[in-house]
Write a protein that holds these residues in place. Structure first.
Motif, PDB file in Angstrom:
ATOM      1  N   GLY A  24       0.831  -1.210   0.000  1.00  0.00           N
ATOM      2  CA  GLY A  24       0.000   0.000   0.000  1.00  0.00           C
ATOM      3  C   GLY A  24       0.859   1.251   0.000  1.00  0.00           C
ATOM      4  O   GLY A  24       1.643   1.476   0.925  1.00  0.00           O
ATOM      5  N   ALA A  28       1.090   6.537   4.698  1.00  0.00           N
ATOM      6  CA  ALA A  28       1.858   5.733   5.652  1.00  0.00           C
ATOM      7  C   ALA A  28       2.914   4.902   4.923  1.00  0.00           C
ATOM      8  O   ALA A  28       4.086   4.889   5.303  1.00  0.00           O
ATOM      9  N   GLU A  52       1.447  -1.495  -4.845  1.00  0.00           N
ATOM     10  CA  GLU A  52       0.266  -0.626  -4.769  1.00  0.00           C
ATOM     11  C   GLU A  52      -0.787  -1.115  -5.773  1.00  0.00           C
ATOM     12  O   GLU A  52      -0.481  -1.351  -6.941  1.00  0.00           O
ATOM     13  N   ALA A  53      -2.013  -1.206  -5.283  1.00  0.00           N
ATOM     14  CA  ALA A  53      -3.107  -1.690  -6.134  1.00  0.00           C
ATOM     15  C   ALA A  53      -3.447  -0.697  -7.240  1.00  0.00           C
ATOM     16  O   ALA A  53      -3.860  -1.086  -8.333  1.00  0.00           O
ATOM     17  N   TRP A  80     -11.226   3.008  -4.139  1.00  0.00           N
ATOM     18  CA  TRP A  80     -11.890   1.806  -3.631  1.00  0.00           C
ATOM     19  C   TRP A  80     -13.255   2.264  -3.136  1.00  0.00           C
ATOM     20  O   TRP A  80     -13.336   3.271  -2.440  1.00  0.00           O
ATOM     21  N   GLY A 102      -8.586   5.997  -1.345  1.00  0.00           N
ATOM     22  CA  GLY A 102      -7.689   6.106  -2.490  1.00  0.00           C
ATOM     23  C   GLY A 102      -7.159   4.763  -2.949  1.00  0.00           C
ATOM     24  O   GLY A 102      -6.784   3.919  -2.144  1.00  0.00           O
ATOM     25  N   VAL A 104      -4.486   4.428  -5.605  1.00  0.00           N
ATOM     26  CA  VAL A 104      -3.582   5.089  -6.533  1.00  0.00           C
ATOM     27  C   VAL A 104      -2.280   5.288  -5.756  1.00  0.00           C
ATOM     28  O   VAL A 104      -2.303   5.317  -4.515  1.00  0.00           O
ATOM     29  N   GLY A 108      -4.903   8.112  -0.372  1.00  0.00           N
ATOM     30  CA  GLY A 108      -5.807   9.251  -0.190  1.00  0.00           C
ATOM     31  C   GLY A 108      -5.124  10.587  -0.467  1.00  0.00           C
ATOM     32  O   GLY A 108      -5.764  11.525  -0.966  1.00  0.00           O
ATOM     33  N   ASN A 112      -7.065  13.911  -1.915  1.00  0.00           N
ATOM     34  CA  ASN A 112      -7.919  14.316  -0.792  1.00  0.00           C
ATOM     35  C   ASN A 112      -7.933  15.835  -0.583  1.00  0.00           C
ATOM     36  O   ASN A 112      -7.350  16.586  -1.356  1.00  0.00           O
ATOM     37  N   GLY A 113      -8.606  16.265   0.497  1.00  0.00           N
ATOM     38  CA  GLY A 113      -8.702  17.694   0.784  1.00  0.00           C
ATOM     39  C   GLY A 113      -7.369  18.297   1.193  1.00  0.00           C
ATOM     40  O   GLY A 113      -7.236  19.519   1.267  1.00  0.00           O
ATOM     41  N   ALA A 114      -6.392  17.445   1.490  1.00  0.00           N
ATOM     42  CA  ALA A 114      -5.005  17.844   1.776  1.00  0.00           C
ATOM     43  C   ALA A 114      -4.822  18.622   3.083  1.00  0.00           C
ATOM     44  O   ALA A 114      -3.725  19.115   3.355  1.00  0.00           O
ATOM     45  N   ALA A 115      -5.897  18.744   3.880  1.00  0.00           N
ATOM     46  CA  ALA A 115      -5.755  19.458   5.151  1.00  0.00           C
ATOM     47  C   ALA A 115      -4.707  18.773   6.019  1.00  0.00           C
ATOM     48  O   ALA A 115      -4.664  17.545   6.091  1.00  0.00           O
ATOM     49  N   VAL A 248      -1.999  -7.099  -3.489  1.00  0.00           N
ATOM     50  CA  VAL A 248      -1.513  -8.187  -2.641  1.00  0.00           C
ATOM     51  C   VAL A 248      -2.748  -8.955  -2.185  1.00  0.00           C
ATOM     52  O   VAL A 248      -3.633  -8.398  -1.536  1.00  0.00           O
ATOM     53  N   HIS A 581      -7.139  15.847  11.484  1.00  0.00           N
ATOM     54  CA  HIS A 581      -7.364  15.098  10.233  1.00  0.00           C
ATOM     55  C   HIS A 581      -6.317  13.994  10.141  1.00  0.00           C
ATOM     56  O   HIS A 581      -5.192  14.156  10.599  1.00  0.00           O
ATOM     57  N   SER A 582      -6.686  12.898   9.484  1.00  0.00           N
ATOM     58  CA  SER A 582      -5.886  11.693   9.677  1.00  0.00           C
ATOM     59  C   SER A 582      -4.670  11.546   8.767  1.00  0.00           C
ATOM     60  O   SER A 582      -3.855  10.663   8.971  1.00  0.00           O
ATOM     61  N   MET A 583      -4.526  12.408   7.755  1.00  0.00           N
ATOM     62  CA  MET A 583      -3.367  12.216   6.865  1.00  0.00           C
ATOM     63  C   MET A 583      -2.068  12.464   7.623  1.00  0.00           C
ATOM     64  O   MET A 583      -1.110  11.692   7.482  1.00  0.00           O
TER      65      MET A 583
HETATM   66  C1  LIG Z   1     -12.114  12.109  -0.165  1.00  0.00           C
HETATM   67  C2  LIG Z   1     -11.138  12.130   0.966  1.00  0.00           C
HETATM   68  C3  LIG Z   1     -10.783  13.343   1.537  1.00  0.00           C
HETATM   69  C4  LIG Z   1      -9.877  13.390   2.589  1.00  0.00           C
HETATM   70  N1  LIG Z   1      -9.444  14.608   3.034  1.00  0.00           N
HETATM   71  C5  LIG Z   1      -8.466  14.638   3.979  1.00  0.00           C
HETATM   72  C6  LIG Z   1      -7.904  15.878   4.376  1.00  0.00           C
HETATM   73  O1  LIG Z   1      -8.212  16.948   3.856  1.00  0.00           O
HETATM   74  N2  LIG Z   1      -6.956  15.850   5.362  1.00  0.00           N
HETATM   75  C7  LIG Z   1      -6.559  14.684   5.963  1.00  0.00           C
HETATM   76  O2  LIG Z   1      -5.726  14.734   6.865  1.00  0.00           O
HETATM   77  N3  LIG Z   1      -7.088  13.505   5.587  1.00  0.00           N
HETATM   78  C8  LIG Z   1      -8.001  13.462   4.599  1.00  0.00           C
HETATM   79  N4  LIG Z   1      -8.474  12.257   4.184  1.00  0.00           N
HETATM   80  C9  LIG Z   1      -7.994  11.042   4.860  1.00  0.00           C
HETATM   81  C10 LIG Z   1      -6.585  10.658   4.433  1.00  0.00           C
HETATM   82  O3  LIG Z   1      -6.469  10.713   3.028  1.00  0.00           O
HETATM   83  C11 LIG Z   1      -6.279   9.268   4.968  1.00  0.00           C
HETATM   84  O4  LIG Z   1      -6.356   9.272   6.361  1.00  0.00           O
HETATM   85  C12 LIG Z   1      -4.901   8.794   4.559  1.00  0.00           C
HETATM   86  O5  LIG Z   1      -4.773   8.774   3.152  1.00  0.00           O
HETATM   87  C13 LIG Z   1      -4.639   7.415   5.137  1.00  0.00           C
HETATM   88  O6  LIG Z   1      -3.371   7.007   4.733  1.00  0.00           O
HETATM   89  P1  LIG Z   1      -2.966   5.464   4.697  1.00  0.00           P
HETATM   90  O7  LIG Z   1      -1.592   5.424   4.139  1.00  0.00           O
HETATM   91  O8  LIG Z   1      -3.215   4.886   6.029  1.00  0.00           O
HETATM   92  O9  LIG Z   1      -4.009   4.768   3.712  1.00  0.00           O
HETATM   93  P2  LIG Z   1      -4.506   5.102   2.241  1.00  0.00           P
HETATM   94  O10 LIG Z   1      -4.288   6.515   1.887  1.00  0.00           O
HETATM   95  O11 LIG Z   1      -5.873   4.546   2.151  1.00  0.00           O
HETATM   96  O12 LIG Z   1      -3.521   4.251   1.322  1.00  0.00           O
HETATM   97  C14 LIG Z   1      -3.572   2.863   1.281  1.00  0.00           C
HETATM   98  C15 LIG Z   1      -3.086   2.398  -0.082  1.00  0.00           C
HETATM   99  O13 LIG Z   1      -2.998   0.983  -0.052  1.00  0.00           O
HETATM  100  C16 LIG Z   1      -3.449   0.469  -1.278  1.00  0.00           C
HETATM  101  N5  LIG Z   1      -3.910  -0.911  -1.066  1.00  0.00           N
HETATM  102  C17 LIG Z   1      -4.970  -1.317  -0.339  1.00  0.00           C
HETATM  103  N6  LIG Z   1      -5.055  -2.657  -0.358  1.00  0.00           N
HETATM  104  C18 LIG Z   1      -4.034  -3.094  -1.112  1.00  0.00           C
HETATM  105  C19 LIG Z   1      -3.596  -4.383  -1.511  1.00  0.00           C
HETATM  106  N7  LIG Z   1      -4.215  -5.480  -1.088  1.00  0.00           N
HETATM  107  N8  LIG Z   1      -2.514  -4.488  -2.320  1.00  0.00           N
HETATM  108  C20 LIG Z   1      -1.851  -3.377  -2.733  1.00  0.00           C
HETATM  109  N9  LIG Z   1      -2.233  -2.119  -2.377  1.00  0.00           N
HETATM  110  C21 LIG Z   1      -3.309  -1.990  -1.576  1.00  0.00           C
HETATM  111  C22 LIG Z   1      -4.563   1.390  -1.683  1.00  0.00           C
HETATM  112  O14 LIG Z   1      -4.796   1.313  -3.060  1.00  0.00           O
HETATM  113  C23 LIG Z   1      -4.036   2.749  -1.205  1.00  0.00           C
HETATM  114  O15 LIG Z   1      -3.354   3.424  -2.230  1.00  0.00           O
HETATM  115  C24 LIG Z   1      -9.359  12.189   3.122  1.00  0.00           C
HETATM  116  C25 LIG Z   1      -9.706  10.964   2.547  1.00  0.00           C
HETATM  117  C26 LIG Z   1     -10.572  10.920   1.469  1.00  0.00           C
HETATM  118  C27 LIG Z   1     -10.914   9.599   0.865  1.00  0.00           C
END
Ligand SMILES: Cc1cc2nc3c(=O)[nH]c(=O)nc-3n(C[C@H](O)[C@H](O)[C@H](O)COP(=O)(O)OP(=O)(O)OC[C@H]3O[C@@H](n4cnc5c(N)ncnc54)[C@H](O)[C@@H]3O)c2cc1C
Length: 678
Positions: A24, A28, A52-53, A80, A102, A104, A108, A112-115, A248, A581-583
């Protein structure tokens, strides 16, 4: 920007075995990727494969405003979708509320909103007392936030709470318009409520508001790719391998001959588009899951790691029984379903062709340079005396905010976002057409209700079953409704009224029987329109005291319990999601777990590591006794068994060392426990 480049490593350059595999490439995973490829071990840099999917970030994702269009069906290639069911307490009457995430490179963060909001100091200082896990206190994590950041806002960058040398560019939204009447109204309204108008990143939890900070620079998005892959990719070509459009489908486990603890040896993959089975990749050290808080627990479960009973119902043989996998799902739920009209145009420029023209001519202060043209953000603790029933109170104990307020220049949200059926939405919102509006957003910062993620099928290409279980703790409903009421009071105050800004006065059709904007009306609106703010978290939570918390899935160093060679390093590990916000939190989990991995494999740390392994072993033995030991084993003398297990563990460690020495050897002949089904 991150776009216009192919990040895929050519097939013939991929190895069969890596030091680490990261599943992923969201915030993170990308953060972790940079960290692990920045160090070397025994004189050799680590080789890391990121799978990455999704695909490369499309061109449109560089432009912040296009965020507003995500969630529409046309953007399926980067999403997704996760259909979820209402528990009858929220999304009343809606057929099929849906959330998304997300898919890609960049996850996300690519659209995303990028906050960028980190949460407050107490969110991190509570971790050790509540979970027993060390190394996550505010002082430690602030150091990491600041290390990664390159803040551009002259209003805050020198105040000691921001970094200036990192690769993650952060700016205040629409800085160029900061002196307009609208911002002035925001400042005055906050002050009238007794709140300070100043930077919210100093660690305080509430009583403050400011402009939104977001991950943009020079008008372009700074995704996880832009910040943590692009700048390093060419120089680290031999270490940073990326496999895109690849799911995966399983984590592969083996049963080492001399140990009761299964070990992760690699992953199985499939083509994301066709589902055609792909290559297996193996690791000499570890697999790290950063697939996001909805897909990470799904991947664990399809691999046989999770609640044994649930896995059996899906025909999966449980290999590691961890009842907490998929549980504890929470986010920052809230509403974006009331509006301000009559907003002066200087604050909210029209979305015209000339704006697009300006943007592409390089005038990056144009409207397109901002995701939702968010005007402001504030964190508020509600007066307990106003609340209809006693609240618990983490909020008072840690002096947290109950709610976050934001104003955004977006016209509400579409069906999937709101989870409200289209006909209802149209009836409610058609009156906004042609108006110059702001959306009023209220989000709960410390949700009490907990949901879960279960398997629908054994395929990673299917969405899991997601159940948010909103308002199962009724005080969540009170908090959002009361938060909305207090925000409305603020928005009716003179600073806004004097600009001619007023609340949209068409009632939500299902709540017409209540006086508009009364608490009862708001409770009704909240029940219909609460939605996930996409900040999914908690589904593989951290906990260092398994006696007290049997649902803990990872320890404080992100290692999954009862298996070796596997960590979770995304927002799944939150026992309680920090406010904000969780990013930013996802970057943090990738970064902090990355630090732990680097430390754990550092030779200088070998003694410490041995101690930790022994501790782990001892814990495991206790667990085996407590839960799962068959009758005859339970009768064995405890002491004898402990010794036997420790001996086995030492042998296992010796084996690991030998394996490490043979790292250059290509594919080994593993005794893989995991049954292939893709
Ligand atoms: C519309 C939207 C708006 C948002 N706005 C904000 C904001 O403004 N500010 C903020 O702080 N947060 C925002 N967030 C939340 C933030 O984007 C997420 O908290 C953050 O992206 C989480 O990061 P992550 O790395 O844990 O997971 P993700 O960003 O979900 O990344 C996980 C990745 O793993 C990949 N993956 C999943 N399963 C598999 C697999 N089996 N094999 C290979 N790849 C896989 C996915 O394709 C994805 O690319 C928003 C989210 C969304 C959807």
């Amino acid at each position: 920007g991150a776009t216009g480049f192919d990040y895929n490593t050519p097939e013939d350059e991929l190895h069969s075995e890596y030091d680490f595999i990261i599943v992923g490439g969201g915030p993170a995973g990308s953060r972790m990727f940079e960290k692990l490829t920045n160090v070397s071990h025994c004189g050799r840099a680590y080789r890391v494969l990121l799978i990455e999917a999704g695909g490369n970030p499309p061109l449109w994702t560089d432009v912040p405003l296009f965020y507003m269009h995500t969630g529409s069906p046309g953007f399926d290639d980067v999403m997704w979708w996760f259909p979820h069911k209402s528990n009858g307490l929220h999304n009343l009457g809606s057929k099929s509320p849906t959330v998304f995430g997300g898919k890609v490179l960049g996850g996300g963060s690519t659209f995303n909103g990028a906050a960028v909001q980190r949460g407050c100091a107490a969110d991190y200082d509570r971790i050790e007392p509540e979970t027993g896990c060390k190394g996550w206190d505010a002082e430690e994590v602030w150091r990491l936030f600041m290390h990664d950041e390159n803040n551009q806002d002259p209003g805050v960058r020198n105040n000691g709470h921001h970094g200036k040398k990192g690769t993650l560019c952060v700016n205040s939204l629409l800085l160029g318009n900061g002196e307009t009447a609208g911002y002035e109204a925001w400042r005055k309204a906050l002050e009238l409520q007794g709140m300070q108008y100043s930077d919210v990143h100093d660690g305080t939890c509430h009583g403050k508001g400011y402009h939104f900070q977001a991950a943009y620079c020079h008008g372009s998005r700074y995704s996880a790719v832009t910040a943590f892959i692009t700048p390093f990719f060419q120089a680290r070509r031999n270490q940073m391998h990326i496999k895109l459009n690849t799911i995966v489908t399983k984590v592969l486990l083996e049963q080492p001959p001399n140990s009761p603890i299964p070990r992760v040896v690699g992953v199985e993959t499939a083509d994301a588009a066709t589902g055609r089975p792909g290559r297996r990749f193996f690791v000499s050290k570890e697999v790290i899951l950063t697939a996001g808080a909805l897909k990470t627990p799904q991947l664990m479960m399809v691999s046989g790691i999770g609640p044994a009973n649930h896995l059996r119902t899906r025909g999966i043989r449980p290999i590691v029984n961890l009842p907490g996998v998929g549980q504890n799902l929470h986010n920052h739920p809230g509403v974006q379903s009331f509006y301000l009209k009559g907003v002066p145009m200087s604050w909210l420029p029209n979305r015209t062709c000339s704006e697009i023209d300006r943007y592409y001519k390089g005038e990056k202060s144009s409207l397109l340079s901002s995701s939702v043209n968010m005007a402001g953000v504030a964190y508020r603790q509600l007066d307990r005396i106003d609340m209809p029933r006693p609240l618990d109170d983490d909020i008072l104990r840690y002096n947290f905010a109950d709610v976050e307020y934001t104003l955004s220049g977006a016209k509400g949200f579409g069906g999937p976002w709101l989870g409200v059926d289209q006909d209802l939405k149209d009836e409610y919102m058609n009156g906004l057409n042609g108006q110059s509006i702001l959306t009023v957003n209220v989000y709960q910062m410390h949700q009490k209700s907990r949901g879960y993620v279960l398997l629908n099928s054994t395929s990673m290409r299917d969405p899991p079953y997601v159940f948010f279980n909103y308002f199962s703790d009724k005080s969540d409903l009170d908090t959002i409704a009361m938060g909305a009421l207090k925000f409305i009071e603020m928005l009716k105050s003179p600073p806004f009224a004097s600009l001619g800004i007023e609340l949209y006065d068409v009632p939500f059709p299902k709540c017409k029987k209540y006086a508009l904007h009364s608490l009862e009306y708001l409770r009704c609106l909240v029940q219909y329109t609460t939605h996930a703010n996409f900040h999914y978290a908690g589904t593989a939570k951290m906990g260092c005291n398994r006696q007290k918390d049997p649902d803990a899935v990872v320890d404080g160093r992100c290692r999954v319990y009862d298996v070796t060679g596997l960590r979770v390093a995304d927002t799944s590990i939150a026992h309680k999601l920090p406010q904000g916000h969780s990013m930013a939190y996802a970057y943090l989990t990738g970064s902090r777990c990355g630090d732990f991995i680097v430390e754990d494999y550092n030779e200088l740390n070998e003694v410490q590591r041995q101690e930790q392994l022994q501790q782990l072993q001892q814990q495991h033995v206790e667990e085996v006794h407590r839960h799962d030991a068959p009758q005859d084993q339970q009768q064995l003398n405890e002491q004898q068994q402990l010794q036997l297990q420790l001996q086995q563990r030492k042998q296992q460690e010796q084996l690991r060392k030998q394996q490490e020495q043979q790292r250059q050897t290509p594919l080994r002949n593993y005794q893989v426990l995991t049954k292939s089904t893709n």
